[in-house]
Design a protein around this motif. Sequence first.
Motif, PDB file in Angstrom:
ATOM      1  N   UNK A 230      28.114  57.377  27.825  1.00 31.22           N
ATOM      2  CA  UNK A 230      27.488  58.221  28.839  1.00 31.22           C
ATOM      3  C   UNK A 230      28.588  59.074  29.462  1.00 31.22           C
ATOM      4  N   UNK A 231      28.645  60.341  29.053  1.00 36.18           N
ATOM      5  CA  UNK A 231      29.667  61.270  29.512  1.00 36.18           C
ATOM      6  C   UNK A 231      29.422  61.662  30.963  1.00 36.18           C
ATOM      7  N   UNK A 232      30.308  62.482  31.517  1.00 35.85           N
ATOM      8  CA  UNK A 232      30.087  62.992  32.868  1.00 35.85           C
ATOM      9  C   UNK A 232      28.813  63.841  32.910  1.00 35.85           C
ATOM     10  N   UNK A 233      28.515  64.517  31.794  1.00 29.85           N
ATOM     11  CA  UNK A 233      27.290  65.293  31.721  1.00 29.85           C
ATOM     12  C   UNK A 233      26.069  64.373  31.760  1.00 29.85           C
ATOM     13  N   UNK A 234      26.149  63.282  31.035  1.00 31.32           N
ATOM     14  CA  UNK A 234      25.073  62.292  31.035  1.00 31.32           C
ATOM     15  C   UNK A 234      24.862  61.721  32.438  1.00 31.32           C
ATOM     16  N   UNK A 235      25.953  61.399  33.112  1.00 37.16           N
ATOM     17  CA  UNK A 235      25.844  60.857  34.478  1.00 37.16           C
ATOM     18  C   UNK A 235      25.216  61.869  35.431  1.00 37.16           C
ATOM     19  N   UNK A 236      25.536  63.157  35.239  1.00 38.05           N
ATOM     20  CA  UNK A 236      24.915  64.182  36.083  1.00 38.05           C
ATOM     21  C   UNK A 236      23.413  64.243  35.826  1.00 38.05           C
ATOM     22  N   UNK A 237      23.029  64.202  34.541  1.00 32.38           N
ATOM     23  CA  UNK A 237      21.610  64.223  34.183  1.00 32.38           C
ATOM     24  C   UNK A 237      20.875  63.062  34.835  1.00 32.38           C
ATOM     25  N   UNK A 238      21.454  61.878  34.758  1.00 32.97           N
ATOM     26  CA  UNK A 238      20.804  60.694  35.327  1.00 32.97           C
ATOM     27  C   UNK A 238      20.637  60.834  36.830  1.00 32.97           C
ATOM     28  N   UNK A 239      21.679  61.270  37.510  1.00 30.52           N
ATOM     29  CA  UNK A 239      21.592  61.404  38.966  1.00 30.52           C
ATOM     30  C   UNK A 239      20.543  62.435  39.359  1.00 30.52           C
ATOM     31  N   UNK A 240      20.500  63.538  38.632  1.00 29.67           N
ATOM     32  CA  UNK A 240      19.518  64.575  38.952  1.00 29.67           C
ATOM     33  C   UNK A 240      18.099  64.092  38.649  1.00 29.67           C
ATOM     34  N   UNK A 241      17.939  63.335  37.575  1.00 25.83           N
ATOM     35  CA  UNK A 241      16.623  62.806  37.224  1.00 25.83           C
ATOM     36  C   UNK A 241      16.124  61.794  38.247  1.00 25.83           C
ATOM     37  N   UNK A 242      17.061  61.101  38.898  1.00 25.03           N
ATOM     38  CA  UNK A 242      16.701  60.055  39.855  1.00 25.03           C
ATOM     39  C   UNK A 242      16.566  60.568  41.282  1.00 25.03           C
ATOM     40  N   UNK A 243      16.582  61.881  41.469  1.00 29.79           N
ATOM     41  CA  UNK A 243      16.644  62.423  42.830  1.00 29.79           C
ATOM     42  C   UNK A 243      15.497  61.946  43.712  1.00 29.79           C
ATOM     43  N   UNK A 244      14.300  61.818  43.161  1.00 29.95           N
ATOM     44  CA  UNK A 244      13.175  61.373  43.982  1.00 29.95           C
ATOM     45  C   UNK A 244      13.305  59.903  44.361  1.00 29.95           C
ATOM     46  N   UNK A 245      13.754  59.093  43.422  1.00 32.42           N
ATOM     47  CA  UNK A 245      13.962  57.674  43.723  1.00 32.42           C
ATOM     48  C   UNK A 245      15.086  57.492  44.731  1.00 32.42           C
ATOM     49  N   UNK A 246      16.130  58.311  44.614  1.00 34.60           N
ATOM     50  CA  UNK A 246      17.238  58.213  45.554  1.00 34.60           C
ATOM     51  C   UNK A 246      16.809  58.607  46.968  1.00 34.60           C
ATOM     52  N   UNK A 247      15.945  59.609  47.072  1.00 35.28           N
ATOM     53  CA  UNK A 247      15.427  59.996  48.387  1.00 35.28           C
ATOM     54  C   UNK A 247      14.652  58.859  49.035  1.00 35.28           C
ATOM     55  N   UNK A 248      14.015  58.055  48.191  1.00 38.74           N
ATOM     56  CA  UNK A 248      13.233  56.930  48.691  1.00 38.74           C
ATOM     57  C   UNK A 248      14.046  55.643  48.788  1.00 38.74           C
ATOM     58  N   UNK A 249      15.381  55.781  48.639  1.00 39.53           N
ATOM     59  CA  UNK A 249      16.306  54.644  48.776  1.00 39.53           C
ATOM     60  C   UNK A 249      15.989  53.509  47.799  1.00 39.53           C
ATOM     61  N   UNK A 250      15.584  53.874  46.597  1.00 42.01           N
ATOM     62  CA  UNK A 250      15.327  52.873  45.567  1.00 42.01           C
ATOM     63  C   UNK A 250      16.625  52.154  45.211  1.00 42.01           C
ATOM     64  N   UNK A 251      16.620  50.857  45.293  1.00 45.00           N
ATOM     65  CA  UNK A 251      17.843  50.078  45.113  1.00 45.00           C
ATOM     66  C   UNK A 251      18.366  50.161  43.682  1.00 45.00           C
ATOM     67  N   UNK A 252      17.469  50.159  42.717  1.00 43.76           N
ATOM     68  CA  UNK A 252      17.896  50.272  41.332  1.00 43.76           C
ATOM     69  C   UNK A 252      18.578  51.611  41.079  1.00 43.76           C
ATOM     70  N   UNK A 253      17.972  52.695  41.574  1.00 44.09           N
ATOM     71  CA  UNK A 253      18.560  54.038  41.385  1.00 44.09           C
ATOM     72  C   UNK A 253      19.917  54.133  42.070  1.00 44.09           C
ATOM     73  N   UNK A 254      20.030  53.589  43.244  1.00 47.54           N
ATOM     74  CA  UNK A 254      21.313  53.630  43.955  1.00 47.54           C
ATOM     75  C   UNK A 254      22.392  52.886  43.197  1.00 47.54           C
ATOM     76  N   UNK A 255      22.033  51.781  42.573  1.00 48.85           N
ATOM     77  CA  UNK A 255      22.991  51.009  41.786  1.00 48.85           C
ATOM     78  C   UNK A 255      23.419  51.782  40.540  1.00 48.85           C
ATOM     79  N   UNK A 256      22.485  52.487  39.908  1.00 52.01           N
ATOM     80  CA  UNK A 256      22.783  53.231  38.685  1.00 52.01           C
ATOM     81  C   UNK A 256      23.818  54.328  38.953  1.00 52.01           C
ATOM     82  N   UNK A 257      23.686  55.029  40.074  1.00 56.83           N
ATOM     83  CA  UNK A 257      24.560  56.177  40.330  1.00 56.83           C
ATOM     84  C   UNK A 257      25.812  55.795  41.113  1.00 56.83           C
ATOM     85  N   UNK A 258      25.912  54.566  41.502  1.00 52.54           N
ATOM     86  CA  UNK A 258      27.078  54.126  42.308  1.00 52.54           C
ATOM     87  C   UNK A 258      28.377  54.215  41.506  1.00 52.54           C
TER      88      UNK A 258
END
Length: 258
Positions: A230-258
């Motif tokens: 998972x390159x830096x580009x892949x990590x950016x894609x994941x973080x952007x895809x999870x934006x709605x979950x991150x806004x809702x403080x989803x614990x799994x999403x927060x762990x993924x992008x940490x």
Amino acid sequence: MMAYKKLKFWFDEELAEGLADKISNVRQDFPRENFISDVTQAVASLELKERVELICDEFHAKLGGAYPQNVEILLSILGPENPNETGMFTEFYWVMPIAKYVEKYGINYFEVSMKAIKEITKRNTSEYAIRPYLRTYTEQTLSQMLLWSDDENFHVRRLASEGVRPRLPWASKLDVFIQRPKLILPILDNLHNDKIKYVQKSVANCLNDILKDNIDIGKELIDKWKEGYCSKECNWIIKHALRNLLKNNDSWAQKVVA
């Protein structure tokens, strides 16, 4: 949205004249004045999508030939490919009626239309034009788009993910991919380390669409990417895809992008 509202005013008499001139250069008997007049008389009261479809229908009426011959003429006026990471609201906006022509009139000519869609998207976008083909020829069109996900042209690669988005804005839903999201995962797998931001945004948005309806499948795909390369580009894609979950403080999403 503001760009979308302003764009409708570009589809007017001036554009009709420009398109008529382009077509007349390759088809000398094209009824230029009738085309301009018919577009101009009808366009004033129409909104953007209606204006685009009007011009598309006037192509069909005034060219007068069979679809394969008509689309060949329309492709011949496209000009150079777009070198920039830009889409439908830019200098190639005038290609939109040509894309609509393929969307509306080309469904019975699969091979011809796939070639046209690929050429169109190199200038503007075919993300809307491809959708009737995904509904009518799901497996055949997906096979073509999987090949496009490896294409050297980044606009074509972007189409591979943008075209299969289950919830593409300003388009009707692709229920087949809401019900069977795994059909489009091979395309996203091919693109999840893409170096081009324009493609990355599309992949992220497609994954975001999947997460809205099939969160477990979306999470499984992200976990697979994180477990592999998972390159830096892949990590950016994941973080952007999870934006709605991150806004809702989803614990799994927060762990993924940490």
